[in-house]
Motif scaffolding. Structure first.
Motif, PDB file in Angstrom:
ATOM      1  N   TYR A   1       0.594  -1.804   0.366  1.00  0.00           N
ATOM      2  CA  TYR A   1       0.381   0.077   0.282  1.00  0.00           C
ATOM      3  C   TYR A   1       1.149   1.321   0.539  1.00  0.00           C
ATOM      4  CZ  TYR A   1      -3.868  -2.560   1.146  1.00  0.00           C
ATOM      5  OH  TYR A   1      -5.030  -3.817   1.526  1.00  0.00           O
ATOM      6  N   ILE A   2       1.850   0.861   0.407  1.00  0.00           N
ATOM      7  CA  ILE A   2       2.543   2.307  -0.345  1.00  0.00           C
ATOM      8  C   ILE A   2       4.486   1.785  -0.432  1.00  0.00           C
ATOM      9  CG2 ILE A   2       2.402   3.823   2.499  1.00  0.00           C
ATOM     10  CD1 ILE A   2       3.800   2.213   4.028  1.00  0.00           C
ATOM     11  N   THR A   3       5.294   2.631  -0.674  1.00  0.00           N
ATOM     12  CA  THR A   3       6.198   2.755  -1.561  1.00  0.00           C
ATOM     13  C   THR A   3       7.617   2.177  -0.387  1.00  0.00           C
ATOM     14  OG1 THR A   3       6.806   4.595  -1.090  1.00  0.00           O
ATOM     15  CG2 THR A   3       5.308   4.257  -3.832  1.00  0.00           C
ATOM     16  N   GLU A   4       8.747   1.628  -0.575  1.00  0.00           N
ATOM     17  CA  GLU A   4       9.431   1.529  -0.068  1.00  0.00           C
ATOM     18  C   GLU A   4      10.034   2.880   0.325  1.00  0.00           C
ATOM     19  OE1 GLU A   4      11.427  -1.177   0.794  1.00  0.00           O
ATOM     20  OE2 GLU A   4      10.269  -2.227   0.679  1.00  0.00           O
ATOM     21  N   ASN A   5       9.943   4.052  -0.431  1.00  0.00           N
ATOM     22  CA  ASN A   5       9.848   5.612   0.042  1.00  0.00           C
ATOM     23  C   ASN A   5       9.611   5.540   1.178  1.00  0.00           C
ATOM     24  OD1 ASN A   5      12.387   7.681  -0.035  1.00  0.00           O
ATOM     25  ND2 ASN A   5      10.677   9.230  -1.556  1.00  0.00           N
ATOM     26  N   THR A   6       8.402   5.558   0.660  1.00  0.00           N
ATOM     27  CA  THR A   6       6.985   6.179   2.048  1.00  0.00           C
ATOM     28  C   THR A   6       7.459   5.384   3.665  1.00  0.00           C
ATOM     29  OG1 THR A   6       5.208   7.232   0.323  1.00  0.00           O
ATOM     30  CG2 THR A   6       4.692   6.287   2.686  1.00  0.00           C
ATOM     31  N   TYR A   7       7.576   4.226   3.827  1.00  0.00           N
ATOM     32  CA  TYR A   7       7.738   3.135   4.491  1.00  0.00           C
ATOM     33  C   TYR A   7       8.763   3.546   5.230  1.00  0.00           C
ATOM     34  CZ  TYR A   7       9.768  -0.776   7.240  1.00  0.00           C
ATOM     35  OH  TYR A   7      10.285  -1.610   8.459  1.00  0.00           O
ATOM     36  N   TYR A   8       9.999   4.553   5.195  1.00  0.00           N
ATOM     37  CA  TYR A   8      11.299   5.015   5.317  1.00  0.00           C
ATOM     38  C   TYR A   8      10.847   6.140   5.465  1.00  0.00           C
ATOM     39  CZ  TYR A   8      13.551   0.825   3.723  1.00  0.00           C
ATOM     40  OH  TYR A   8      14.401  -0.870   3.376  1.00  0.00           O
ATOM     41  N   GLU A   9      10.707   6.615   4.850  1.00  0.00           N
ATOM     42  CA  GLU A   9       9.639   8.073   5.274  1.00  0.00           C
ATOM     43  C   GLU A   9       9.425   7.773   6.774  1.00  0.00           C
ATOM     44  OE1 GLU A   9       8.041  10.612   2.559  1.00  0.00           O
ATOM     45  OE2 GLU A   9      10.190  10.417   0.901  1.00  0.00           O
ATOM     46  N   LEU A  10       8.484   7.312   7.053  1.00  0.00           N
ATOM     47  CA  LEU A  10       7.047   6.917   8.004  1.00  0.00           C
ATOM     48  C   LEU A  10       8.634   6.650   9.402  1.00  0.00           C
ATOM     49  CD1 LEU A  10       3.942   5.852   6.276  1.00  0.00           C
ATOM     50  CD2 LEU A  10       4.526   7.991   7.615  1.00  0.00           C
ATOM     51  N   ILE A  11       9.097   5.577   9.150  1.00  0.00           N
ATOM     52  CA  ILE A  11       9.517   5.062   9.767  1.00  0.00           C
ATOM     53  C   ILE A  11      11.027   5.609  10.902  1.00  0.00           C
ATOM     54  CG2 ILE A  11      12.054   3.415  10.405  1.00  0.00           C
ATOM     55  CD1 ILE A  11       8.703   1.990  10.598  1.00  0.00           C
ATOM     56  N   ARG A  12      11.291   6.894   9.719  1.00  0.00           N
ATOM     57  CA  ARG A  12      12.062   7.582   9.767  1.00  0.00           C
ATOM     58  C   ARG A  12      11.043   8.742  10.774  1.00  0.00           C
ATOM     59  NH1 ARG A  12      14.384   9.645   6.023  1.00  0.00           N
ATOM     60  NH2 ARG A  12      12.689  11.030   5.775  1.00  0.00           N
ATOM     61  N   SER A  13       9.987   9.542  10.140  1.00  0.00           N
ATOM     62  CA  SER A  13       9.173   9.760  11.485  1.00  0.00           C
ATOM     63  C   SER A  13       8.621   9.549  13.084  1.00  0.00           C
ATOM     64  CB  SER A  13       7.970  10.319  10.916  1.00  0.00           C
ATOM     65  OG  SER A  13       6.737  11.184  11.282  1.00  0.00           O
ATOM     66  N   ILE A  14       8.528   8.361  12.466  1.00  0.00           N
ATOM     67  CA  ILE A  14       8.248   7.905  14.202  1.00  0.00           C
ATOM     68  C   ILE A  14       8.962   7.619  14.746  1.00  0.00           C
ATOM     69  CG2 ILE A  14       7.865   5.382  14.093  1.00  0.00           C
ATOM     70  CD1 ILE A  14       5.069   4.632  14.362  1.00  0.00           C
ATOM     71  N   GLU A  15      10.575   7.162  14.729  1.00  0.00           N
ATOM     72  CA  GLU A  15      12.390   7.277  15.233  1.00  0.00           C
ATOM     73  C   GLU A  15      11.840   8.087  16.458  1.00  0.00           C
ATOM     74  OE1 GLU A  15      12.923   3.925  16.616  1.00  0.00           O
ATOM     75  OE2 GLU A  15      12.402   3.573  15.116  1.00  0.00           O
ATOM     76  N   GLU A  16      11.646   9.324  15.269  1.00  0.00           N
ATOM     77  CA  GLU A  16      12.541  10.862  15.899  1.00  0.00           C
ATOM     78  C   GLU A  16      10.659  10.943  16.782  1.00  0.00           C
ATOM     79  OE1 GLU A  16      11.694  13.154  12.558  1.00  0.00           O
ATOM     80  OE2 GLU A  16      14.066  12.571  11.662  1.00  0.00           O
TER      81      GLU A  16
END
Length: 123
Positions: free
Chosen positions: A89-104
């Motif tokens: 449902y999401i691209t790899e790029n969106t996945y990494y953006e969301l993971i980075r955001s949630i980690e922060e």
């Protein structure tokens, strides 16, 4: 000294995360509107909402209880990010953006909790 919950860095980052989630889920299949999209929205909104509610609580234990609920919702979102990726449902790029955001967000929320636990906080 903070004047409002909106002054809290963890809340600011959590709010931006919610906006990111809404953008990402807008591309989910229509049949997920009342499924994964809805659950993801609720869990994401719970993070800044519980930070805001905890902000006005007077007792340290009560504050930390609401912040812990926010931490639980954050981890729920971490799963939804993974699920959305695995369902394509999401691209790899969106996945990494969301993971980075949630980690922060997680880092800032944990630091805020630690400050309250260590009595190094002011309103």
């Amino acid at each position: 000294m903070t004047q409002s919950f909106t002054d809290i860095l963890a809340w600011q980052k959590a709010h931006r995360f919610v906006l990111d989630v809404y953008r990402a889920t807008s591309k989910f299949p229509a049949h997920e509107q009342f499924g994964l999209s809805s659950q993801f929205h609720r869990a994401a909104m719970s993070i800044p909402a519980n930070i805001a509610e905890g902000y006005k609580r007077l007792g340290k234990a009560d504050k930390l209880r609401f912040l812990n609920i926010a931490q639980g919702s954050l981890e729920e979102c971490r799963y939804y990010i993974l699920l959305a990726k695995d369902l394509n449902y999401i691209t790899e790029n969106t996945y990494y953006e969301l993971i980075r955001s949630i980690e922060e967000t997680s880092f800032l929320l944990n630091a805020y909790c630690k400050g309250i636990r260590d009595k190094q906080w002011e309103r």
